[in-house]
Write a protein that holds these residues in place. Structure first.
Motif, short mmCIF file in Angstrom:
data_model
loop_
_atom_site.label_atom_id
_atom_site.label_comp_id
_atom_site.label_asym_id
_atom_site.label_seq_id
_atom_site.Cartn_x
_atom_site.Cartn_y
_atom_site.Cartn_z
N ASN A 59 0.83 -1.20 0.00
CA ASN A 59 0.00 0.00 0.00
C ASN A 59 0.87 1.26 0.00
O ASN A 59 0.64 2.19 -0.79
CB ASN A 59 -0.93 -0.03 1.22
CG ASN A 59 -1.89 1.13 1.26
OD1 ASN A 59 -2.48 1.50 0.26
ND2 ASN A 59 -2.05 1.71 2.43
N TYR A 60 1.85 1.30 0.87
CA TYR A 60 2.74 2.46 0.96
C TYR A 60 3.53 2.64 -0.34
O TYR A 60 3.64 3.74 -0.87
CB TYR A 60 3.66 2.32 2.17
CG TYR A 60 4.50 3.55 2.42
CD1 TYR A 60 3.92 4.74 2.82
CD2 TYR A 60 5.88 3.51 2.26
CE1 TYR A 60 4.69 5.88 3.06
CE2 TYR A 60 6.65 4.64 2.49
CZ TYR A 60 6.05 5.82 2.89
OH TYR A 60 6.81 6.94 3.12
N GLY A 61 4.07 1.54 -0.84
CA GLY A 61 4.83 1.61 -2.09
C GLY A 61 3.99 2.07 -3.26
O GLY A 61 4.44 2.87 -4.09
N LEU A 62 2.75 1.59 -3.33
CA LEU A 62 1.86 1.99 -4.42
C LEU A 62 1.51 3.46 -4.33
O LEU A 62 1.44 4.16 -5.35
CB LEU A 62 0.58 1.13 -4.39
CG LEU A 62 -0.35 1.29 -5.58
CD1 LEU A 62 0.35 0.94 -6.89
CD2 LEU A 62 -1.58 0.42 -5.40
N PRO B 253 1.00 8.98 -6.66
CA PRO B 253 0.48 9.95 -5.69
C PRO B 253 -0.99 10.33 -5.92
O PRO B 253 -1.65 10.84 -5.02
CB PRO B 253 1.39 11.17 -5.87
CG PRO B 253 2.60 10.67 -6.57
CD PRO B 253 2.17 9.49 -7.37
N SER B 254 -1.52 10.07 -7.11
CA SER B 254 -2.93 10.40 -7.37
C SER B 254 -3.87 9.56 -6.50
O SER B 254 -5.01 9.95 -6.26
CB SER B 254 -3.27 10.21 -8.85
OG SER B 254 -3.28 8.84 -9.20
N LYS C 48 -5.33 21.09 -1.94
CA LYS C 48 -4.69 22.22 -2.64
C LYS C 48 -3.17 22.10 -2.63
O LYS C 48 -2.50 22.47 -3.59
CB LYS C 48 -5.09 23.54 -1.99
CG LYS C 48 -6.51 23.96 -2.29
CD LYS C 48 -6.84 25.24 -1.55
CE LYS C 48 -8.33 25.53 -1.63
NZ LYS C 48 -8.73 26.62 -0.73
N ASN C 49 -2.63 21.61 -1.53
CA ASN C 49 -1.17 21.48 -1.37
C ASN C 49 -0.82 20.03 -1.03
O ASN C 49 -0.47 19.73 0.11
CB ASN C 49 -0.67 22.40 -0.25
CG ASN C 49 -1.08 23.83 -0.45
OD1 ASN C 49 -0.88 24.37 -1.52
ND2 ASN C 49 -1.68 24.43 0.57
N PRO C 50 -0.90 19.12 -2.00
CA PRO C 50 -0.63 17.71 -1.70
C PRO C 50 0.81 17.47 -1.25
O PRO C 50 1.74 18.10 -1.75
CB PRO C 50 -0.94 16.99 -3.01
CG PRO C 50 -1.00 18.02 -4.06
CD PRO C 50 -1.19 19.35 -3.40
#
Length: 187
Positions: free
Chosen positions: A99-102, A107-108, A150-152
């Motif tokens: 999950n973390y790696g994906l 990032p979307s 707004k600021n990912p």
């Protein structure tokens, strides 16, 4: 390079919880990889996320049955519950690493998840929560989510570790249920 015999010997030396924990982890990773490849939205679907618990339970059950077949069920409950719990922890570790790696790879996914959470929070606000203090907390949460959208930022590891720890509590409850069923099962 290992021969087939060496691989079988290595597998037979593993405890059932380790063997089935990693096998279950591989199945869970395969399941979620298929969901992601089919459509990334499916990966975030809560019903499909929770549906993976069937895999956890199957491998916990198999590991516990094998352990009890080898060591018997006339042991202390704490000894019996150890096998399904370790199995759960290993499957869950595999899931969270994937999950973390994906999420680092795509990032979307995090942005989609934030949008889903925002819609749920806004819906809850429009339907009313009843308690004014709770409504204020929900409004702050909505604002927080809007700022994150707004600021990912890259997925931090802290929330992943927190969620993994919380999952371990539920995993222990599942393990206790599996251990109780196997321990009290009629031969």
């Amino acid at each position: 390079c290992w021969s087939g015999i060496e691989k079988r010997q290595a597998l037979s030396r593993m405890t059932p919880s380790v063997r089935y924990g990693f096998l279950g982890g591989a199945v869970v990773i395969f399941y979620f990889a298929l969901l992601y490849i089919a459509r990334p939205e499916l990966y975030l679907n809560l019903s499909l996320q929770w549906g993976s618990m069937v895999v956890y339970l199957v491998f916990m059950w198999i590991a516990t049955k094998e352990d009890c077949a080898a060591k018997g069920t006339a042991r202390d409950f704490r000894e019996v519950v150890r096998t399904p719990f370790v199995t759960f922890l290993l499957i869950n570790l595999c899931y969270w690493i994937f999950n973390y790696g994906l999420r680092l790879y795509d990032p979307s996914l995090l942005l989609s998840e934030l949008n889903i959470a925002l819609e749920m929070a806004k819906t809850q606000l429009t339907t009313g929560v009843g308690d004014p203090e709770q409504a204020d907390q929900l409004r702050k949460y909505v604002q927080e989510l809007e700022n994150l959208i707004k600021n990912p930022q890259p997925q931090p590891l802290g929330p992943i570790l927190r969620d993994m720890s919380m999952g371990a509590i539920g995993g222990f409850v599942l393990a206790a249920g599996v251990a109780a069923l196997v321990k009290n099962q009629k031969k």
